[in-house]
Scaffold this motif. Structure first.
Motif, PDB file in Angstrom:
ATOM      1  N   LYS A   1       0.820  -1.207   0.000  1.00  0.00           N
ATOM      2  CA  LYS A   1       0.000   0.000   0.000  1.00  0.00           C
ATOM      3  C   LYS A   1       0.857   1.262   0.000  1.00  0.00           C
ATOM      4  CE  LYS A   1      -3.791  -2.209   2.526  1.00  0.00           C
ATOM      5  NZ  LYS A   1      -4.591  -2.202   3.786  1.00  0.00           N
ATOM      6  N   ASN A   2       2.154   1.121   0.292  1.00  0.00           N
ATOM      7  CA  ASN A   2       3.022   2.294   0.417  1.00  0.00           C
ATOM      8  C   ASN A   2       4.326   2.207  -0.365  1.00  0.00           C
ATOM      9  OD1 ASN A   2       1.565   3.909   2.631  1.00  0.00           O
ATOM     10  ND2 ASN A   2       1.754   1.893   3.577  1.00  0.00           N
ATOM     11  N   TYR A   3       4.733   0.996  -0.750  1.00  0.00           N
ATOM     12  CA  TYR A   3       6.056   0.833  -1.343  1.00  0.00           C
ATOM     13  C   TYR A   3       6.000   0.017  -2.632  1.00  0.00           C
ATOM     14  CZ  TYR A   3       7.465   2.362   3.274  1.00  0.00           C
ATOM     15  OH  TYR A   3       7.595   3.075   4.438  1.00  0.00           O
ATOM     16  N   VAL A   4       6.961   0.277  -3.518  1.00  0.00           N
ATOM     17  CA  VAL A   4       7.135  -0.520  -4.730  1.00  0.00           C
ATOM     18  C   VAL A   4       8.603  -0.854  -4.894  1.00  0.00           C
ATOM     19  CG1 VAL A   4       5.159   0.424  -5.994  1.00  0.00           C
ATOM     20  CG2 VAL A   4       7.379   1.562  -6.168  1.00  0.00           C
ATOM     21  N   MET A   5       8.860  -1.898  -5.648  1.00  0.00           N
ATOM     22  CA  MET A   5      10.221  -2.231  -6.055  1.00  0.00           C
ATOM     23  C   MET A   5      10.384  -1.690  -7.465  1.00  0.00           C
ATOM     24  SD  MET A   5      11.531  -4.282  -3.590  1.00  0.00           S
ATOM     25  CE  MET A   5      12.268  -5.840  -3.973  1.00  0.00           C
ATOM     26  N   VAL A   6      11.105  -0.586  -7.591  1.00  0.00           N
ATOM     27  CA  VAL A   6      11.141   0.118  -8.870  1.00  0.00           C
ATOM     28  C   VAL A   6      11.959  -0.596  -9.934  1.00  0.00           C
ATOM     29  CG1 VAL A   6      10.625   2.391  -7.906  1.00  0.00           C
ATOM     30  CG2 VAL A   6      13.004   1.616  -8.012  1.00  0.00           C
ATOM     31  N   CYS A   7      12.631  -1.680  -9.582  1.00  0.00           N
ATOM     32  CA  CYS A   7      13.348  -2.443 -10.610  1.00  0.00           C
ATOM     33  C   CYS A   7      12.398  -3.252 -11.476  1.00  0.00           C
ATOM     34  CB  CYS A   7      14.390  -3.354  -9.975  1.00  0.00           C
ATOM     35  SG  CYS A   7      13.691  -4.769  -9.069  1.00  0.00           S
ATOM     36  N   CYS A   8      11.184  -3.540 -10.954  1.00  0.00           N
ATOM     37  CA  CYS A   8      10.290  -4.420 -11.700  1.00  0.00           C
ATOM     38  C   CYS A   8       8.836  -3.957 -11.724  1.00  0.00           C
ATOM     39  CB  CYS A   8      10.357  -5.838 -11.123  1.00  0.00           C
ATOM     40  SG  CYS A   8       9.865  -5.965  -9.393  1.00  0.00           S
ATOM     41  N   ALA A   9       8.423  -3.046 -10.834  1.00  0.00           N
ATOM     42  CA  ALA A   9       7.024  -2.616 -10.766  1.00  0.00           C
ATOM     43  C   ALA A   9       6.644  -1.801 -11.998  1.00  0.00           C
ATOM     44  CB  ALA A   9       6.785  -1.790  -9.513  1.00  0.00           C
ATOM     45  N   ARG A  10       5.361  -1.852 -12.326  1.00  0.00           N
ATOM     46  CA  ARG A  10       4.806  -1.005 -13.358  1.00  0.00           C
ATOM     47  C   ARG A  10       3.579  -0.311 -12.783  1.00  0.00           C
ATOM     48  NH1 ARG A  10       7.643  -1.653 -17.729  1.00  0.00           N
ATOM     49  NH2 ARG A  10       6.203  -0.499 -19.057  1.00  0.00           N
ATOM     50  N   ALA A  11       2.785   0.331 -13.601  1.00  0.00           N
ATOM     51  CA  ALA A  11       1.617   1.055 -13.106  1.00  0.00           C
ATOM     52  C   ALA A  11       0.354   0.535 -13.757  1.00  0.00           C
ATOM     53  CB  ALA A  11       1.763   2.549 -13.363  1.00  0.00           C
ATOM     54  N   LYS A  12      -0.646   0.222 -12.939  1.00  0.00           N
ATOM     55  CA  LYS A  12      -1.972  -0.091 -13.454  1.00  0.00           C
ATOM     56  C   LYS A  12      -2.720   1.181 -13.796  1.00  0.00           C
ATOM     57  CE  LYS A  12      -2.597  -4.305 -10.673  1.00  0.00           C
ATOM     58  NZ  LYS A  12      -3.417  -4.940  -9.612  1.00  0.00           N
ATOM     59  N   GLN A  13      -2.466   2.207 -12.971  1.00  0.00           N
ATOM     60  CA  GLN A  13      -3.086   3.521 -13.172  1.00  0.00           C
ATOM     61  C   GLN A  13      -2.054   4.578 -12.834  1.00  0.00           C
ATOM     62  OE1 GLN A  13      -6.975   4.071 -11.337  1.00  0.00           O
ATOM     63  NE2 GLN A  13      -6.457   6.186 -10.844  1.00  0.00           N
ATOM     64  N   GLY A  14      -1.735   5.404 -13.794  1.00  0.00           N
ATOM     65  CA  GLY A  14      -0.675   6.396 -13.600  1.00  0.00           C
ATOM     66  C   GLY A  14      -1.219   7.813 -13.532  1.00  0.00           C
ATOM     67  N   PRO A  15      -0.315   8.762 -13.316  1.00  0.00           N
ATOM     68  CA  PRO A  15       1.111   8.504 -13.131  1.00  0.00           C
ATOM     69  C   PRO A  15       1.394   7.855 -11.783  1.00  0.00           C
ATOM     70  CG  PRO A  15       0.648  10.808 -12.730  1.00  0.00           C
ATOM     71  CD  PRO A  15      -0.629  10.190 -13.208  1.00  0.00           C
TER      72      PRO A  15
END
Length: 333
Positions: A314-328
């Motif tokens: 709910k607060n963190y992502v792993m930016v090496c692999c995460a993408r966006a379902k709804q951006g930005p």
């Protein structure tokens, strides 16, 4: 999913780790098994740690690698890691084996724990595959010191490749450790071993990805919150939100500067940030090591890691692999 609920604060502090890196000296190096060496890292005033913790090593060649602390957390004067040489790995273990020796100085992060012991447990079942024994070694030491009930199952290719045997053999003689060697026909029946979880019993397991899949399947019927594992490599699709047939571009915005960048279908957030002069520490680049964990404050991410639990997602992502379902996707950078 790996249990990381107790790690929220340490995740939030990750960005400060590199700024407050700890200078340590390699006090001792010992061969503890075939292709496995232990490294004692010493310094005054080392931060306390708990069983299951790991540290980042900032190697002189620029690599960042994570290693579990395997000594007793009661020790405050040193950290001990065990490194297995991986000839087909990404270069970190080979560099360490060939370049780190007693007297070397390097920088490390403060310990953080994504794999903590459940203090209310009545009994622990520990299951290790190969070098996955390292975090469990600290757990065994903690249980011995605190007189907690436990049993360790340790699977390894051969006796020559088994680490920590000076500690484990006496425990095996007392019936607290079971050792399985592939070349001696050791084949544990995980379905039988994990068939009946005891009241208040928790299972902790660590090892290669295929090994984790097998143990995970055998423990799938255990109560929620009583099964904990840690990966040393990327998980199978069942442990992450698998990618779709074709990734779509999305925008990522930096909350502190307001800059917005487009992440292409064949790019990662890290690659786009680096191209625009924004550095993010990375190591595995596959979503299992935790180095690149970053807070987000807007958008809906698509998580593809095997580290974060539902609460932390709910607060963190792993930016090496995460993408966006709804951006930005708005990062707190």
């Amino acid at each position: 999913m790996m249990t990381v609920a107790a790690a929220t604060n340490s995740i939030g502090e990750r960005h400060e780790n590199r700024k407050t890196a700890i200078a340590v000296r390699v006090a001792d190096v010992q061969k503890i098994a075939e292709d496995i060496y232990s490294y004692e890292l010493a310094a005054d005033g080392l931060p306390a740690f708990t069983a299951g913790s790991h540290i980042d090593l900032y190697l002189p060649n620029g690599l960042i690698r994570q290693y579990s602390l395997c000594n007793d957390p009661a020790e405050r004067h040193r950290y001990v890691i065990a490194v297995q040489r991986e000839q087909e790995g990404r270069g970190g273990s080979i560099y360490i084996h060939e370049n780190l020796h007693a007297g070397c100085e390097l920088s490390i992060s403060a310990p953080r724990n994504h794999f903590p012991l459940e203090r209310s447990a009545r009994r622990f079942t520990f299951i290790a595959g190969g070098i996955g024994v390292t975090p469990l070694a600290a757990m065994v030491k903690t249980c011995l010191r605190e007189q907690a009930d436990f049993h360790l199952h340790y699977c390894v290719r051969s006796r020559a490749r088994a680490a920590f045997m000076e500690t484990l053999l006496p425990l095996a003689a007392k019936g607290r450790v079971s050792l399985y060697f592939d070349d001696e026909g050791g084949r544990p029946d995980w379905a039988e071993i994990l068939k009946h979880p005891g009241e208040g019993e928790h299972v902790y397991y660590c090892g290669p990805s295929g090994f984790l899949d097998i143990v995970g399947a055998a423990s799938a019927h255990w109560p929620a919150g009583h099964v904990h594992f840690e990966r040393f490599s990327a998980g199978s699709p069942s442990s992450t939100e698998a990618p779709g047939e074709a990734d779509e571009p999305f925008d990522v915005r930096l909350a502190q500067s307001g800059e917005t960048y487009t992440v292409g279908a064949d790019e990662t957030i890290v690659e786009v940030l680096e191209r625009n002069g924004v550095h993010v520490d990375v190591s595995c680049e596959e979503g299992y090591c935790g180095t690149c964990m970053t807070r987000y404050v807007g958008g809906v991410p698509e998580h593809r890691d095997s580290v974060l639990d539902d609460a932390n997602r709910k607060n963190y992502v792993m930016v090496c692999c995460a993408r966006a379902k709804q951006g930005p996707l708005v990062l707190d950078i």
